[in-house]
Design a protein around this motif. Structure first.
Motif, PDB file in Angstrom:
ATOM      1  N   GLY A   1       0.510  -1.123   0.612  1.00 17.48           N
ATOM      2  CA  GLY A   1       0.018  -0.580  -0.153  1.00 17.48           C
ATOM      3  C   GLY A   1       0.821   1.166  -0.260  1.00 17.48           C
ATOM      4  O   GLY A   1       0.253   1.950   0.297  1.00 17.48           O
ATOM      5  N   LEU A   2       2.224   1.199  -0.782  1.00 18.31           N
ATOM      6  CA  LEU A   2       2.918   2.363  -0.737  1.00 18.31           C
ATOM      7  C   LEU A   2       2.655   3.661  -1.756  1.00 18.31           C
ATOM      8  O   LEU A   2       2.664   3.288  -2.860  1.00 18.31           O
ATOM      9  CB  LEU A   2       4.357   1.737  -0.524  1.00 18.31           C
ATOM     10  N   GLY A   3       2.771   4.642  -1.362  1.00 16.97           N
ATOM     11  CA  GLY A   3       2.306   5.418  -2.645  1.00 16.97           C
ATOM     12  C   GLY A   3       4.013   5.400  -2.952  1.00 16.97           C
ATOM     13  O   GLY A   3       4.495   5.163  -3.514  1.00 16.97           O
TER      14      GLY A   3
ATOM     15  N   ARG B   1      -7.242 -10.492  -4.332  1.00 14.45           N
ATOM     16  CA  ARG B   1      -8.254  -9.160  -4.470  1.00 14.45           C
ATOM     17  C   ARG B   1      -7.754  -8.278  -3.017  1.00 14.45           C
ATOM     18  O   ARG B   1      -7.736  -9.651  -1.147  1.00 14.45           O
ATOM     19  CB  ARG B   1      -9.182  -9.318  -5.097  1.00 14.45           C
ATOM     20  N   PRO B   2      -7.317  -7.333  -2.380  1.00  9.46           N
ATOM     21  CA  PRO B   2      -7.213  -6.437  -4.073  1.00  9.46           C
ATOM     22  C   PRO B   2      -5.837  -6.204  -4.307  1.00  9.46           C
ATOM     23  O   PRO B   2      -5.803  -5.331  -4.754  1.00  9.46           O
ATOM     24  CB  PRO B   2      -8.156  -5.001  -3.035  1.00  9.46           C
ATOM     25  N   GLY B   3      -5.081  -6.771  -3.581  1.00 10.16           N
ATOM     26  CA  GLY B   3      -3.798  -6.717  -4.005  1.00 10.16           C
ATOM     27  C   GLY B   3      -2.952  -7.493  -5.379  1.00 10.16           C
ATOM     28  O   GLY B   3      -2.208  -6.588  -5.769  1.00 10.16           O
ATOM     29  N   CYS B   4      -3.736  -7.889  -5.477  1.00 10.44           N
ATOM     30  CA  CYS B   4      -2.904  -8.774  -7.028  1.00 10.44           C
ATOM     31  C   CYS B   4      -4.640  -8.597  -8.377  1.00 10.44           C
ATOM     32  O   CYS B   4      -5.379  -8.458  -8.031  1.00 10.44           O
ATOM     33  CB  CYS B   4      -2.913 -10.344  -6.979  1.00 10.44           C
ATOM     34  N   ALA B   5      -3.987  -8.026  -9.227  1.00 11.20           N
ATOM     35  CA  ALA B   5      -4.440  -7.661 -10.187  1.00 11.20           C
ATOM     36  C   ALA B   5      -5.232  -9.157 -11.260  1.00 11.20           C
ATOM     37  O   ALA B   5      -6.805  -9.192 -11.654  1.00 11.20           O
ATOM     38  CB  ALA B   5      -4.075  -6.879 -11.245  1.00 11.20           C
ATOM     39  N   LYS B   6      -4.471  -9.860 -10.489  1.00  8.74           N
ATOM     40  CA  LYS B   6      -5.381 -11.664 -11.807  1.00  8.74           C
ATOM     41  C   LYS B   6      -6.111 -11.773 -10.943  1.00  8.74           C
ATOM     42  O   LYS B   6      -6.664 -12.963 -11.414  1.00  8.74           O
ATOM     43  CB  LYS B   6      -3.801 -11.836 -11.763  1.00  8.74           C
TER      44      LYS B   6
END
Length: 452
Positions: A82-84, A353-358
Motif C-alpha cells: 500500500g505504498l505511494g 484481492r484487492p492487492g493482485c489484479a489477476k
C-alpha cells in the motif's frame, strides 16, 4: 470427480535448464513493485534477525507510508504494501536509519535463511547466528556478488535440518567439531559437499555464490538459481572445493552428511525453553503471514529482539523463564497463533484481492472465514488465480483456486491423487475441507515451506 491438478510450479523439481530472456525483476526495498493496492517493498533481513529499534522504525514506515501491516515472506523477510508511488526516497531514509540498507547494489541479494532456534534450545550443532552476520558483511563487501539475482538463496543450518528443506542455492550446514559442510543446489549435484572450518563458512558461502555466477555465465542461460543451470554446468563438490582453495579457504570433499537433530522442520508455536534454566524464547505464527503494526510492536517490545522465520512466524528470544507463559498469553490475545495445534499452521494463501489484479477472489478473507472451522494436517493453500503463487512444496496438500464463482478444489496425498471438485461455492468450502480431513490421504502431513 476429476483428475487431480498437476503439481504447482513451486513444487516441481526442474529436469531441464531454464533459459532467462530478461533480468530478474524481484522487488526490493529500493525497487518497488506496483500492485493493485499500491506499491510493495520487500526488505531483506538476513537470518530474519532484527533488533527492536529497527523493528519499530519498520512499523512506523508501515503506518505512515503503507497500509499499516507488515507481511512475512517464506524467506524470513518483511514486506510493506500500500505504498505511494513517490515514497521511495522517504522509505529508503527510514531503512537506512534502521540499518536495513547495505551498500548500493546489494540490498536485493541478502537472501539468507537460518535455523530460527539456533543458540536458543541447545539442539543444534552450533550457534550459527554469528555466521549469518558475517555472511551478510562478506556478501555486501564483495562487488561481484551484486550480480546475483534477487532469488538466489543462502541457507545456514545449525545441524537440525530445518532450513535445508527450503531448496536453497548455497547451503551451509554445521557439522560439529568446528566444521561446516557447503554445497550448491538442493542436495548437491553428486551427494557430496566441501567441508571447511566453521570460521571460514561465511566467506566460503560467498565464494560458492561467485562459483555459481561463473557457471551461469559459462552456461549462457542467464540462470537466476542453481537448479536452473544445465546439469553439465552445475558445480560439483570437487569444483567447489577447488574454487575455495583458490580463495585461500582449505576444503575437503566429503559425503554429504544427513542432518542429525530434533527434526521439525519449523519451530512449533509456544514457549521454547532454554538450557539449564536459562532465558526462554517464544515462537508464534502470523495468520496468513500478515501482522498489523500493533502486533508487530508488541513482539518487538518483549525482549528487544526478533527473529522472522521462513514459515511466516516470529521467534522472540531472551525472555526470563518465569515471564514466558504470560507473554505468550498476551500474544494469543493479540491474535497470533501460539499453540502447536493452531489451525494456522496448515493454511497459506497468496495475496488475492484487492492487492493482485489477476486474483478472482479475496482469498485471505475467505481463508479466515473457513480456517477455524475446517482444518487438518494437510496444508491448505488458497490461490486467487491459476498461477497459485506461494504454493507449499511437497506432494500432500489441498489446493483451492478461485474461479470467479467459487473455488476449484484438489486434494492430493503423498503420491496419490484424491477427489477433485471442479467448482465449489465459497459457502460450501468448510464442509468440503472437513470431508478432506477425514480421508485416509489426509493422515500424511507435509509442512514443507512455500517458495517465494
Amino acid at each position: 470427480m476429476l483428475a487431480a491438478m498437476p503439481q504447482p510450479p513451486s513444487a516441481v523439481s526442474r529436469d531441464e535448464p531454464v533459459i532467462r530472456d530478461r533480468g530478474d525483476a524481484c522487488p526490493g526495498a529500493l525497487r518497488l513493485h506496483a500492485a493493485d493496492d499500491g506499491f510493495l517493498a520487500r526488505i531483506r533481513i538476513p537470518g530474519g534477525i532484527l533488533g527492536a529499534d529497527a523493528a519499530r522504525l519498520l512499523a512506523d514506515a508501515a503506518d505512515r507510508l503503507g497500509d499499516g501491516h507488515i507481511d512475512l515472506t517464506s524467506r524470513g523477510n518483511a514486506q510493506l504494501r500500500g505504498l505511494g508511488a513517490s515514497c521511495g526516497g522517504e522509505l529508503a531514509a527510514v531503512l537506512e536509519r534502521a540499518g536495513l540498507l547495505p551498500a548500493p547494489g546489494h540490498e536485493r541479494v541478502r537472501n539468507v535463511v537460518a535455523s530460527p532456534l539456533t543458540g536458543l534450545d541447545g539442539r543444534g550443532r552450533a550457534d550459527v547466528a554469528p555466521w549469518v552476520a558475517r555472511l551478510d558483511r562478506e556478501l555486501c563487501a564483495e562487488p561481484a556478488a551484486a550480480a546475483l539475482s534477487g532469488r538466489f538463496l543462502f541457507a545456514v543450518d545449525d545441524g537440525r535440518g530445518d532450513v535445508l528443506s527450503l531448496s536453497a542455492d548455497a547451503n551451509v550446514l554445521a557439522c560439529g567439531g568446528g566444521q561446516a559442510l557447503l554445497w550448491l543446489g538442493p542436495g548437491g549435484p553428486d551427494s557430496r559437499a566441501a567441508r571447511v572450518a566453521a570460521d571460514d563458512a561465511p566467506r566460503a558461502a560467498v565464494a560458492a555464490a561467485l562459483c555459481f555466477l561463473d557457471a551461469a555465465r559459462a552456461a549462457g542461460t542467464r540462470a537466476w538459481r542453481v537448479a536452473e543451470l544445465p546439469p553439465e554446468h552445475r558445480p560439483d563438490a570437487a569444483g567447489l572445493a577447488a574454487r575455495l582453495a583458490a580463495a585461500g579457504i582449505p576444503a575437503e570433499v566429503v559425503p554429504l552428511d544427513a542432518p542429525q537433530g530434533p527434526g521439525g522442520p519449523e519451530p512449533l508455536p509456544g514457549v521454547v525453553r532454554g538450557t539449564s534454566g536459562g532465558p526462554a524464547a517464544l515462537s508464534v505464527l502470523a495468520p496468513l503471514g500478515r501482522l498489523d503494526t500493533a502486533q508487530w510492536r508488541l513482539l518487538a517490545g518483549l525482549s528487544g529482539r526478533m527473529r522472522l522465520t521462513p514459515w511466516r512466524g516470529v521467534v522472540v528470544p531472551g525472555l526470563a523463564a518465569g515471564a514466558a507463559d504470560s507473554a505468550l498469553a498476551a500474544l494469543a490475545r493479540a491474535g497470533l497463533a501460539t499453540a502447536p495445534d493452531s489451525p494456522w499452521r496448515s493454511v497459506t494463501a497468496c495475496t488475492g484481492r484487492p492487492g493482485c489484479a489477476k486474483a478472482l477472489a479475496d482469498v485471505r478473507a475467505d481463508a479466515r472465514a473457513v480456517a477455524a472451522r475446517a482444518t487438518g494436517p494437510l496444508p491448505v493453500h488458497w490461490s486467487g488465480c491459476e498461477r497459485r503463487c506461494g504454493h507449499p512444496r511437497g506432494t500432500a496438500w489441498v489446493d483451492l483456486v478461485a474461479t470467479g464463482d467459487g473455488y476449484a478444489v484438489t486434494l492430493a496425498a503423498a503420491g496419490t491423487a484424491g477427489p477433485a471438485h471442479r467448482t465449489v461455492k465459497t459457502s460450501e468450502l468448510a464442509a468440503v475441507l472437513a470431508d478432506a480431513r477425514r480421508t485416509d490421504a489426509c493422515r500424511t502431513p507435509s509442512h514443507d515451506a512455500a517458495k517465494k
